[in-house]
Enzyme design. Structure first.
Site, short mmCIF file in Angstrom:
data_model
loop_
_atom_site.label_atom_id
_atom_site.label_comp_id
_atom_site.label_asym_id
_atom_site.label_seq_id
_atom_site.Cartn_x
_atom_site.Cartn_y
_atom_site.Cartn_z
N ASP A 188 -11.51 4.18 -7.81
CA ASP A 188 -11.15 3.32 -8.54
C ASP A 188 -12.11 2.58 -6.71
OD1 ASP A 188 -10.06 0.35 -8.64
OD2 ASP A 188 -10.00 1.21 -10.48
N HIS A 216 10.18 10.76 -4.77
CA HIS A 216 10.52 11.39 -3.70
C HIS A 216 12.39 10.75 -3.34
CE1 HIS A 216 9.48 8.09 -0.91
NE2 HIS A 216 8.50 8.16 -1.29
N SER A 270 4.80 4.73 -3.71
CA SER A 270 5.39 5.79 -4.03
C SER A 270 6.05 5.99 -5.77
CB SER A 270 6.36 6.63 -3.15
OG SER A 270 5.12 6.96 -1.86
#
Length: 409
Positions: free
Chosen positions: A358, A232, A373
């Protein structure tokens, strides 16, 4: 007579219902099929979508060869053609543009990086009141400039740093200054009268910044050392606008703390960025809606020299996948479950919806946290995307961008 009328109405009702069903099914299928795809040369004859449609090639600009020499393969790559998708092998639903590409390989990263960006122009965050030499409060820039504007010039002189802006405003002696402003990709000029302060300086009542720093994750590295990260854009936290990039760099960073994400509050990675030249990994050349891109000086020492194939979005399926991250300095793969694939999401970096399964990652972070990110997503041995967003209401859930969108840069 009544029986025959009933039969006619029943038949009409059935036909109308069936037509509505077909229309609904067609619309549903339309949204489930991408507008365009990339297909690897040699595999583009076997394109399938996870919906009940048949696919046939409608139009081709690609020459047909009887043998597959390297030269002919090269001329094939980069060509485009259309696929027609049909429901029940009869009803055309959608045309898909196919771009033929070569099989590609990149090195998945997952390494946390320090990110420094310099804005192109001086970013205006907002306006505020100034206490003048007469003791009264003024707001000279109110309703004249706005958050997200960029100051490009002052009285015709180009500026790129806050200090230059301050010097030129003080040099005005209180006379009105003309600012060259970039707003929504249009250049305008505005006039503001500086306010004199008790110390003899002048202010415009504008909050600004010209650089930004933070922590993110590198997604992939190509063999030529070009990289992609974040998934992003680098955006300003106050205005929410994507930064206009003048220049930038990525640095080695040490993660010193993890704030776990909780429902309603996203967690975050906290890191220490060392801006010494020897810790600079490379330069940033582009800031886009799908990430930042640039070139490395070297491959980070802790990276494994292992390249994996790039997977296309039509190959992604719901079910088990993995994200790569180095939260404690060691690269690890953490299990996730892909819940939904949206080929046509309005935001191009939210095509993959997943949740973390997980146990180790859930224990350490609570799920996805800010700073992760760009963490690469792998499935079936291929890199298919990168983590982009976390759900504020549920830190175990997140979005990802298709890797092919990042590879376009």
């Amino acid at each position: 007579m009544c029986y025959h009328k009933f039969q006619r109405h029943r038949k009409r009702w059935f036909l109308a219902s069936f037509a509505c069903f077909l229309l609904f099914a067609a619309n549903l299928l339309y949204d489930s099929i991408p507008d365009e795809i990339y297909a690897v040369y040699g595999e583009d004859d076997h394109v399938e979508f996870p919906v009940p449609v048949t696919v046939e090639k409608k139009e081709s600009s690609v020459p047909v060869f009887r043998d597959h020499t390297q030269a002919k393969q090269t001329s094939y790559i980069g060509q485009e053609y259309l696929l027609t998708c049909k429901f029940l092998n009869l009803i055309p639903v959608k045309e898909v543009s196919v771009h033929v590409v070569a099989k590609d390989y990149v090195m998945p990263s997952g390494k946390p990086i320090g990110i420094y960006t310099k804005t192109s122009g001086i970013l205006i965050i907002g306006t505020g009141k100034v206490t003048a030499s007469d003791g009264l409060n003024y707001e000279p820039a109110d309703q004249i400039v706005q958050g997200g504007d960029y100051i490009l010039t002052v009285n015709g002189t180009e500026v790129s740093e806050k200090e230059e802006l301050v010097d030129l405003v003080n040099a005005s002696g209180g006379n009105p200054v003309v600012l060259g402003i970039l707003r929504d990709n249009e250049t305008i000029e505005v006039k503001i009268e500086p306010i004199p302060l008790k110390d003899g300086t002048y202010k415009l009542g504008i909050w600004v910044r010209d650089d930004m720093a933070g922590v993110g994750t590198m997604t992939y590295i190509r063999q030529n050392l070009e990289f992609g990260a974040l998934g992003h854009p680098v955006s300003d936290g106050d205005t929410g606008s994507m930064i206009r990039l003048a220049e930038g760099a990525v640095y080695d960073t040490d993660i010193v703390g993890i704030v776990k994400g909780k429902d309603g509050t996203p967690g975050e990675l906290t890191g220490v960025i060392n801006y010494k030249e020897e810790y600079c990994l490379g330069t940033i050349r582009e800031n886009t809606k799908t990430g930042i891109y640039g070139t490395l000086n070297r491959i980070p020492g802790e990276m494994e020299d292992a390249y994996v194939e790039v997977g296309m979005k039509q190959e992604i399926h719901t079910g088990e996948a993995y994200i790569c991250s180095a939260l404690d300095g060691d690269l690890r793969q953490y299990r996730i479950e892909i819940d939904e694939i949206d080929f046509n999401h309005q935001e191009e970096n939210k095509g993959i919806l997943f949740h973390v399964t997980d146990e180790k990652l859930l224990h350490e972070t609570g799920g996805i946290v800010q700073g992760m990110s760009g963490s690469p997503i792998l499935q079936d041995g291929k890199i298919i995307g990168a983590v982009t967003h976390v759900f504020i209401s549920d830190a175990t859930k997140g979005y990802g961008v298709f890797i092919e969108k990042m590879m376009e840069h």
